[in-house]
Design a protein around this motif. Structure first.
Motif, mmCIF file in Angstrom:
data_model
loop_
_atom_site.group_PDB
_atom_site.id
_atom_site.type_symbol
_atom_site.label_atom_id
_atom_site.label_comp_id
_atom_site.label_asym_id
_atom_site.label_seq_id
_atom_site.Cartn_x
_atom_site.Cartn_y
_atom_site.Cartn_z
ATOM 1 N N THR A 109 0.880 -1.170 0.000
ATOM 2 C CA THR A 109 0.000 0.000 0.000
ATOM 3 C C THR A 109 0.919 1.222 0.000
ATOM 4 O O THR A 109 2.144 1.068 0.107
ATOM 5 N N GLU A 111 0.474 4.667 1.653
ATOM 6 C CA GLU A 111 0.234 5.847 2.492
ATOM 7 C C GLU A 111 1.510 6.636 2.763
ATOM 8 O O GLU A 111 1.544 7.861 2.660
ATOM 9 N N ARG A 140 1.262 -8.597 -1.248
ATOM 10 C CA ARG A 140 1.014 -8.945 0.155
ATOM 11 C C ARG A 140 1.197 -10.448 0.271
ATOM 12 O O ARG A 140 0.527 -11.202 -0.432
ATOM 13 N N GLU A 142 0.152 -13.041 1.527
ATOM 14 C CA GLU A 142 -1.017 -13.613 2.199
ATOM 15 C C GLU A 142 -0.696 -15.027 2.686
ATOM 16 O O GLU A 142 -0.032 -15.792 1.978
ATOM 17 N N SER A 152 -4.971 -12.903 -4.202
ATOM 18 C CA SER A 152 -3.656 -13.288 -4.697
ATOM 19 C C SER A 152 -2.584 -12.587 -3.868
ATOM 20 O O SER A 152 -2.893 -11.805 -2.977
ATOM 21 N N PHE A 155 -1.264 -8.288 -6.777
ATOM 22 C CA PHE A 155 -2.561 -7.870 -7.326
ATOM 23 C C PHE A 155 -2.507 -6.392 -7.653
ATOM 24 O O PHE A 155 -1.678 -5.649 -7.132
ATOM 25 N N MET A 157 -4.007 -2.638 -7.589
ATOM 26 C CA MET A 157 -4.876 -1.819 -6.743
ATOM 27 C C MET A 157 -4.951 -0.421 -7.320
ATOM 28 O O MET A 157 -3.963 0.107 -7.824
ATOM 29 N N ASP A 159 -5.314 2.903 -5.701
ATOM 30 C CA ASP A 159 -5.337 3.516 -4.377
ATOM 31 C C ASP A 159 -5.232 5.021 -4.504
ATOM 32 O O ASP A 159 -4.355 5.549 -5.175
ATOM 33 N N GLU A 283 -15.411 -8.326 -1.015
ATOM 34 C CA GLU A 283 -15.014 -6.931 -0.833
ATOM 35 C C GLU A 283 -14.277 -6.470 -2.087
ATOM 36 O O GLU A 283 -13.176 -6.934 -2.366
ATOM 37 N N VAL A 284 -14.891 -5.543 -2.824
ATOM 38 C CA VAL A 284 -14.238 -5.047 -4.042
ATOM 39 C C VAL A 284 -13.587 -3.679 -3.830
ATOM 40 O O VAL A 284 -12.750 -3.254 -4.621
ATOM 41 N N HIS A 286 -12.507 -0.529 -0.547
ATOM 42 C CA HIS A 286 -12.430 -0.234 0.886
ATOM 43 C C HIS A 286 -11.919 1.192 1.032
ATOM 44 O O HIS A 286 -10.885 1.533 0.462
ATOM 45 N N PHE A 288 -11.102 4.599 3.705
ATOM 46 C CA PHE A 288 -10.697 4.895 5.092
ATOM 47 C C PHE A 288 -10.540 6.397 5.304
ATOM 48 O O PHE A 288 -10.013 7.098 4.439
ATOM 49 N N SER A 316 -7.660 7.186 2.679
ATOM 50 C CA SER A 316 -7.209 6.414 1.520
ATOM 51 C C SER A 316 -8.340 5.527 1.032
ATOM 52 O O SER A 316 -9.233 5.153 1.792
ATOM 53 N N TYR A 317 -8.280 5.219 -0.266
ATOM 54 C CA TYR A 317 -9.452 4.663 -0.954
ATOM 55 C C TYR A 317 -8.993 3.622 -1.962
ATOM 56 O O TYR A 317 -8.340 3.964 -2.953
ATOM 57 N N GLY A 318 -9.307 2.364 -1.705
ATOM 58 C CA GLY A 318 -8.776 1.297 -2.562
ATOM 59 C C GLY A 318 -9.849 0.535 -3.316
ATOM 60 O O GLY A 318 -10.961 0.317 -2.818
ATOM 61 N N GLY A 320 -9.691 -3.106 -5.886
ATOM 62 C CA GLY A 320 -8.819 -4.129 -6.470
ATOM 63 C C GLY A 320 -9.302 -4.517 -7.866
ATOM 64 O O GLY A 320 -10.160 -5.390 -7.975
#
Ligand code: 5CA
Length: 449
Positions: A109, A111, A140, A142, A152, A155, A157, A159, A283-284, A286, A288, A316-318, A320
């Motif tokens: 990410t 920020e 990430r 995961e 994945s 990926f 993003m 953002d 969740e497509v 997110h 904040f 912040s605004y994501g 995927g």
């Protein structure tokens, strides 16, 4: 595009290790190829769809006043030490040492980096509000990458990061992205419901996840049924109208909606049983609002109207995009394959020549191909010598919204057939009438919202 010259590797059989339908169909339609656990190559057909997703995201971000830039994938550990997140982020962060033994990382990410860019250049409150976004690969590590590009490790993003003088300004910036997201997901043909969310490692106290309902979703969600009938904000929304935007956001947050980690059974119980929706969701997106969580330790300050330094408020605004491609397939497919909405389709029309090598059929197919392209439609011409059954199966699998079928019998009678992928409806028309009809059908469906 001519299929005979294309790299479109279609698989007949369902790959065994793919658990959910979008993953199976993306592999079978030759959209993606796994290169390592949770790491995928995007093949030409998949990349076309991903490009369309990105384009719609850009249009809606720009409409809401955000500006695109491009930050690198590799970041310096020192930047993350400034915010205190370098150690806190844990094993999900891929850490790399360069040849000088400097600590680097593959960004999960951005920020910190965007805050560093902001503080370098922006010195006055007059430059606010500001929203900067990019479309960039993230990594990430995961614990359980799964379901193909749905979860994945590498990926894409989108953002976006907003900067404001105070909490009220930041709230408006948040609302702009909220409304832009409603429009973006509607244009993908998705019904996305904003749900109050946990903020996890990004932080902050105001956050919404945009969730689409799908049986294969990873999270359990609860919401009010009326959400499904809410109208999408219009393209001519005035993003500078603070109170109108606030009213739209209030409407979209007025009814109960929560993922399982924020679920309040008592509040949910107050909804009439006929209005309760308990389902699974993907969740497509997110978003904040986290105030000064990064700007404070990283000293991102501007000079305020009274000349005193002010620490900026951020959000912040994501989204995927790679996950969105899979989510759209989860929401739109049948037993034969994918059903693309026109705005995301890799090609709008699949033109099937049933008898390649037959002079008259070839002539008509080639003529229709040229005319459709000239009319501005994107066309995949199946000019291979595969048998008819295989051609139909591939077209259905790839999910192009319309098929135009040209066979020797029809050609003799001066006719071709249009098939709509979604409804299966078929229409036999003269060549000219078919061209007109296809142009009309496609242009009517290009803009969904
Ligand atoms: N910096 C914030 C917002 S810009 C952030 O990173 N938010 S996030 O963690 O919620 O991710 C934003 C979006 O990226 C998610 O809504 C989801 O659509 C997508 N995403 C997150 N993790 C993955 C993953 N492992 N695979 C595919 N997409 C993902």
């Amino acid at each position: 595009m001519r299929l005979s010259r294309s790299f479109l590797p279609v698989l007949r059989d369902t790959p065994k290790d793919a658990e959910i339908v979008s993953h199976q169909l993306m592999l079978r339609a030759g959209m993606i190829r796994q290169e390592s656990a949770g790491i995928y190559a995007w093949l030409p057909l998949g990349l076309k769809v991903l490009g369309k997703v990105n384009q719609i995201i850009r249009e809606e971000q720009n409409r809401a006043g955000a500006q695109e830039l491009l930050m690198p994938t590799i970041q310096s550990a020192d930047l993350w030490r400034e915010s205190g997140r370098y150690d806190a982020y844990g094993k999900e962060m891929l850490r790399i040492n360069d040849r000088h033994d400097r600590e680097m990382l593959f960004g999960p990410t951005n920020e910190e980096m965007v805050t560093e860019i902001f503080r370098t250049y922006v010195k006055s409150y007059r430059s606010l509000p500001l929203n900067l976004y990019h479309l960039q690969w993230k990594f990430r590590d995961e614990v359980r990458p799964r379901f193909g590009v749905m979860r994945s490790r590498e990926f894409l993003m989108k953002d976006a990061y907003s900067f404001d003088l105070d909490a009220a300004g930041a709230r408006h910036s948040y609302n702009k992205m909220f409304v832009a997201y409603l429009r973006t997901f509607a244009r993908f043909g998705l019904k996305a419901i904003p749900m109050r969310a946990d903020t996890g490692p990004i932080g902050g106290d105001l956050s919404h996840e945009f969730i689409i309902l799908a049986d294969t979703g990873e999270s359990e969600v609860f919401c009010h049924k009326d959400f499904l009938d809410f109208a999408t904000p219009q393209a001519n929304t005035n993003f500078d109208d603070v109170s109108a935007l606030q009213a739209t956001v209030e409407k979209w947050t007025s009814l109960y909606a929560a993922t399982s980690d924020m679920h309040d059974a008592a509040a949910y119980g107050q909804i009439g049983a006929d209005k309760q929706v308990s389902a699974r969701g993907i969740e497509v997106g997110h978003i904040f609002y986290f105030g000064t969580k990064y700007s404070e330790p990283m000293k991102a300050q501007v000079q305020g109207p009274d000349g005193k330094p002010v620490t900026v408020h951020m959000g912040s605004y994501g989204i995927g995009p790679t996950r969105v491609v899979a989510a759209v397939i989860e929401a739109s497919h049948d037993a034969n394959g994918i059903i693309w909405p026109v705005p995301l389709a890799p090609f709008e029309v699949g033109l099937v020549n049933l008898k390649v090598g037959d002079k008259d059929t070839d002539l008509v197919a080639n003529d229709l191909y040229a005319k459709l392209e000239r009319a501005g439609l994107s066309v995949l011409l199946d000019d291979t010598d595969e048998r008819a059954g295989g051609k139909f199966a591939s077209m259905d699998l790839m999910g192009l919204p319309f098929q135009l079928i040209v066979g020797p019998k029809g050609v003799k009678a001066g006719e071709v057939e249009i098939k709509e992928r979604k409804t299966g409806e078929r229409l036999t028309l003269s060549m000219d009438a078919a061209l007109r009809r296809l142009s009309d059908l496609v242009s009517a469906r290009r803009m969904l919202a």
